[in-house]
Design an enzyme around this catalytic site. Structure first.
Site, PDB file in Angstrom:
ATOM      1  N   HIS A 131     -18.716  23.129 -22.993  1.00  0.00           N
ATOM      2  CA  HIS A 131     -18.271  21.970 -23.775  1.00  0.00           C
ATOM      3  C   HIS A 131     -19.382  21.022 -24.216  1.00  0.00           C
ATOM      4  O   HIS A 131     -19.089  20.021 -24.876  1.00  0.00           O
ATOM      5  CB  HIS A 131     -17.209  21.197 -22.992  1.00  0.00           C
ATOM      6  CG  HIS A 131     -17.684  20.685 -21.654  1.00  0.00           C
ATOM      7  ND1 HIS A 131     -16.937  19.807 -20.900  1.00  0.00           N
ATOM      8  CD2 HIS A 131     -18.810  20.930 -20.930  1.00  0.00           C
ATOM      9  CE1 HIS A 131     -17.575  19.532 -19.770  1.00  0.00           C
ATOM     10  NE2 HIS A 131     -18.709  20.199 -19.771  1.00  0.00           N
ATOM     11  N   HIS A 132     -20.634  21.267 -23.831  1.00  0.00           N
ATOM     12  CA  HIS A 132     -21.709  20.343 -24.204  1.00  0.00           C
ATOM     13  C   HIS A 132     -22.407  20.697 -25.513  1.00  0.00           C
ATOM     14  O   HIS A 132     -23.077  19.848 -26.102  1.00  0.00           O
ATOM     15  CB  HIS A 132     -22.762  20.276 -23.099  1.00  0.00           C
ATOM     16  CG  HIS A 132     -22.281  19.678 -21.822  1.00  0.00           C
ATOM     17  ND1 HIS A 132     -21.677  18.442 -21.763  1.00  0.00           N
ATOM     18  CD2 HIS A 132     -22.313  20.145 -20.547  1.00  0.00           C
ATOM     19  CE1 HIS A 132     -21.355  18.180 -20.503  1.00  0.00           C
ATOM     20  NE2 HIS A 132     -21.732  19.190 -19.752  1.00  0.00           N
ATOM     21  N   ALA A 133     -22.294  21.957 -25.969  1.00  0.00           N
ATOM     22  CA  ALA A 133     -23.011  22.353 -27.182  1.00  0.00           C
ATOM     23  C   ALA A 133     -22.556  21.503 -28.364  1.00  0.00           C
ATOM     24  O   ALA A 133     -21.367  21.270 -28.565  1.00  0.00           O
ATOM     25  CB  ALA A 133     -22.779  23.835 -27.475  1.00  0.00           C
TER      26      ALA A 133
END
Length: 390
Positions: A131-133
């Site tokens: 979920h950080h990209a």
């Protein structure tokens, strides 16, 4: 197969490997898949090796120049020098990085397609939840944001309301950023407070912008939050928002790094509380999203003791065959753990804290309690924007 649950799995996802000293050890995926098999859960759902996401799909979220940079670094890892977040300590480049990242993304997109089209009621990709990209860069062990891509694909297929609930210990910043101005997507993230943990975002005041104002919700919990407070915070925010939003699909991210054994964070949540929230997401999907549920993995760096058990519980819930907390773990799996890691595996599917007791928000709150303060800050920031009482 209509109505049957799907598990998205291809052994090639274990090639998502940043190297021997990186916390994101792919053994956590392999051991989870083996534990799912040891409990016979793979016979209770359809195991689907989804196709990798193609470039047109990746471009639903990611910029073309970033995708090109991933391909270059994938072909020549030694040449990555930190541009686009590639070749950093968090996201070292490795051979085949583009291909395996696209595969994980394709699994989450495939799960979303199956649920939307009715080929499955629920679908799970525990290799996903990266979920950080960001649209234009890698971040926090994440190359392509499979969660955001799954949501974007749902919108492309005609969905008008998609809810995303993220209970990873880290803020779901990349998914929030992808839909910051989009009122069709409600993002809710429960995470450790940004003052004490990466990515230092996810403050209650982050509520979206433009037409999407009020569509981003952040519950920033103090370090040390345990089972009762974590589950209380979830139920104090998520059900009321979903009841108001009425999503057509629920996408949830179940990072296991909230656990008290996780080496990279500071919450004190047990496996049993993680299971309780997984059960709650399943129930909320049926209550407010017509049963359409896409469940993803995420973070989790206690790769033997915690992650396989947490995500096996998730698979069991998705399959409609939940594993009892008191269940004894099959000896064959524990032997596989020792053979792979030279560590002793856990013996039961519980931390001994089931059932998890917590106080209902509706019964009142304590203005001096730090967890209640965090919940109230989130409710005050976003509930009025949605026409709800804080």
């Amino acid at each position: 197969m209509s109505g049957r649950a799907q598990l998205m799995w291809d052994e090639a996802v274990t090639g998502y490997d940043f190297g021997p000293n990186h916390p994101m050890d792919p053994v956590r995926l392999d051991l989870t898949r083996r534990l799912v098999g040891a409990f016979g859960l793979d016979r209770e759902l359809e195991v689907v090796p989804a196709k990798p996401a193609g470039e047109s799909t990746l471009r639903l979220v990611h910029r073309e120049d970033y995708i090109d940079a991933v391909k270059v670094a994938s072909a020549d890892p030694a040449g990555a020098r930190g541009e686009y977040g590639l070749g950093t300590i968090d996201d070292p480049a490795f051979a085949g990085m583009h291909e395996v990242s696209a595969l994980i993304a394709g699994q989450s997109v495939g799960a979303a397609e199956a649920v939307w089209r009715g080929d499955a009621e629920h679908a799970v990709n525990f290799a996903g939840g990266l979920h950080h990209a960001m649209p234009g860069g890698a971040s926090g062990f994440c190359i392509y944001n499979d969660a955001a891509l799954a949501i974007a694909r749902l919108l492309e297929l005609g969905a008008e309301r998609v809810a995303y609930v993220d209970v990873d210990v880290h803020h779901g910043d990349g998914v929030q950023a992808a839909f910051w101005e989009d009122p069709r997507v409600l993002t809710i993230s429960l995470h450790e407070h940004p003052s004490t943990l990466f990515p230092q975002t996810g403050w209650p005041q982050e509520t979206g912008a433009g037409a999407g104002e009020g569509s981003a919700v952040n519950v920033a919990l103090p370090a040390g939050t345990g089972d009762a407070g974590w589950v209380r915070a979830f139920h104090a925010v998520v059900p009321e928002l979903l009841a108001d939003f009425r999503p057509q699909v629920l996408v949830s991210q179940h990072g296991a790094d909230t656990h008290f054994e996780d080496p990279l964070a500071h919450l004190a949540v047990s496996l049993d509380a993680q299971r309780a929230v997984q059960v709650a997401c399943h129930e909320l999907a049926h209550e407010y999203a017509g049963g359409k549920w896409v469940a993803l993995g995420g973070g989790g760096y206690a790769v033997v003791d915690v992650v396989p058990r947490s995500w096996t519980h998730l698979v069991g819930i998705v399959a409609g065959k939940p594993v009892a907390p008191e269940a004894v773990i099959p000896e064959e799996w524990r032997q596989q753990v020792f053979a792979r890691t030279r560590q002793l595996g856990p013996q039961r599917m519980t931390d001994g804290r089931w059932p998890v007791a917590y106080g209902e928000w509706e019964a009142g709150y304590d203005p001096a309690d730090r967890i209640d303060q965090a919940v109230l800050a989130s409710r005050r920031a976003v509930f009025p924007l949605r026409g709800l009482l804080p």
